[in-house]
Write an enzyme that holds these catalytic residues in place. Structure first.
Site, short mmCIF file in Angstrom:
data_model
loop_
_atom_site.label_atom_id
_atom_site.label_comp_id
_atom_site.label_asym_id
_atom_site.label_seq_id
_atom_site.Cartn_x
_atom_site.Cartn_y
_atom_site.Cartn_z
N GLN A 177 3.07 9.91 1.57
CA GLN A 177 4.39 9.25 1.63
C GLN A 177 5.28 9.62 0.44
OE1 GLN A 177 2.49 5.21 2.46
NE2 GLN A 177 4.33 5.06 3.69
N HIS B 194 -2.78 7.28 7.35
CA HIS B 194 -1.78 8.19 6.78
C HIS B 194 -2.44 9.50 6.31
CE1 HIS B 194 2.10 6.18 6.74
NE2 HIS B 194 1.63 5.09 6.14
N CYS C 215 5.84 -0.24 7.63
CA CYS C 215 5.49 0.96 6.88
C CYS C 215 6.71 1.40 6.08
CB CYS C 215 5.06 2.07 7.85
SG CYS C 215 4.56 3.59 7.01
N LEU C 216 6.50 1.73 4.82
CA LEU C 216 7.62 2.15 3.96
C LEU C 216 8.29 3.42 4.50
CD1 LEU C 216 6.08 1.47 0.44
CD2 LEU C 216 7.85 0.13 1.60
N GLY D 233 0.84 -1.19 0.00
CA GLY D 233 0.00 0.00 0.00
C GLY D 233 0.87 1.24 0.00
N HIS E 65 -4.54 1.22 7.58
CA HIS E 65 -3.18 1.79 7.72
C HIS E 65 -3.03 2.99 6.76
CE1 HIS E 65 1.39 1.19 7.93
NE2 HIS E 65 1.25 1.95 6.87
N GLU E 66 -3.54 2.85 5.54
CA GLU E 66 -3.39 3.92 4.53
C GLU E 66 -4.29 5.12 4.86
OE1 GLU E 66 -0.90 3.49 2.94
OE2 GLU E 66 -0.73 1.32 2.92
O1 GNR Z 1 4.06 -2.46 2.55
C1 GNR Z 1 3.39 -2.36 3.57
N1 GNR Z 1 3.11 -3.47 4.28
C2 GNR Z 1 2.21 -3.50 5.33
C3 GNR Z 1 2.20 -4.61 6.14
C4 GNR Z 1 1.30 -4.71 7.18
C5 GNR Z 1 0.41 -3.69 7.41
C6 GNR Z 1 0.42 -2.56 6.63
C7 GNR Z 1 1.31 -2.47 5.59
S1 GNR Z 1 1.32 -1.06 4.58
C8 GNR Z 1 2.96 -1.04 4.05
C9 GNR Z 1 3.18 0.06 3.03
C10 GNR Z 1 2.95 1.40 3.67
O2 GNR Z 1 3.71 1.92 4.43
N2 GNR Z 1 1.82 1.98 3.40
O3 GNR Z 1 1.52 3.15 3.98
NI NI Z 2 2.60 3.19 5.85
#
Ligand code: GNR
Ligand code: NI
Length: 179
Positions: free
Chosen positions: A51, A149, A103-104, A46, A145-146
């Protein structure tokens, strides 16, 4: 298409609230395409626009592509990207679920996060059409999660202060060593 540079914690942009998109036009579609390319490049499942430094309520997801299965196959997975503009959680289950999140913007850091198990999302798709989708499992975790953000919230905000500080310290150390 272009791979865009990512921002990393503790960049203050990660705490900002993103603005709704007025219209899904070609400029927005260009951004959606670039975000998918960037997400695939970083093997994420995601990515939120913030980001890549853009404070718009836009996210992309591709659960298959970033998975271990595809990584083991050399990252040559099928691409099934989901594009969401102005996504909103319109319902969420009382039942909760725990998932180890990464999270990236926090490279190399992982922690278990508790969230509602299922959510219903309304959003505008790539063509600007309104969609409603029920999410469960990894899709549910990822979309929450997104959307966090887009509201200036990251996964460490769901942790205890002690765990959060531990991750922030480790990240700081990691970035220092890589300079
Ligand atoms: O790549 C991602 N893997 C992930 C794994 C578990 C829960 C959420 C994520 S999202 C993350 C990419 C990211 O930072 N998206 O904002
Ligand atoms: Ni993230």
């Amino acid at each position: 298409m272009a791979i865009l540079p990512l921002i990393y914690s503790p960049d203050p942009l990660l705490k900002k609230i993103s603005e709704p998109v007025a219209e899904v036009n070609d400029e927005i579609r260009q951004l959606l395409d670039d975000m998918v390319e960037t997400m695939h490049d970083r093997q994420g499942i995601g990515l939120a626009a913030v980001q890549v430094g853009v404070l718009k309520r836009i996210l992309v997801m591709d659960l298959g592509y970033g998975s271990k299965r595809y990584a083991e196959a050399g990252g040559e997975g099928e691409s099934n990207p989901i594009h969401m503009v102005n996504p909103e959680i319109v319902a969420s289950s009382d039942e909760e679920n725990i998932y180890e999140e990464g999270c990236l913007s926090f490279p190399g850091q992982f922690a278990e996060v508790i969230r509602p198990k299922m959510v219903t999302i309304e959003y505008l798709d790539y063509d600007g059409n309104k969609q409603r989708v029920d999410c469960d499992e990894l899709l549910s975790t990822c979309v929450q999660h997104e959307i966090d953000h887009l509201n200036g919230i990251t996964f460490v905000d769901h942790l205890s202060r002690v765990k959060r500080n531990m991750i922030l310290k480790k990240l700081e150390k990691q970035f220092k060593h890589n300079m």
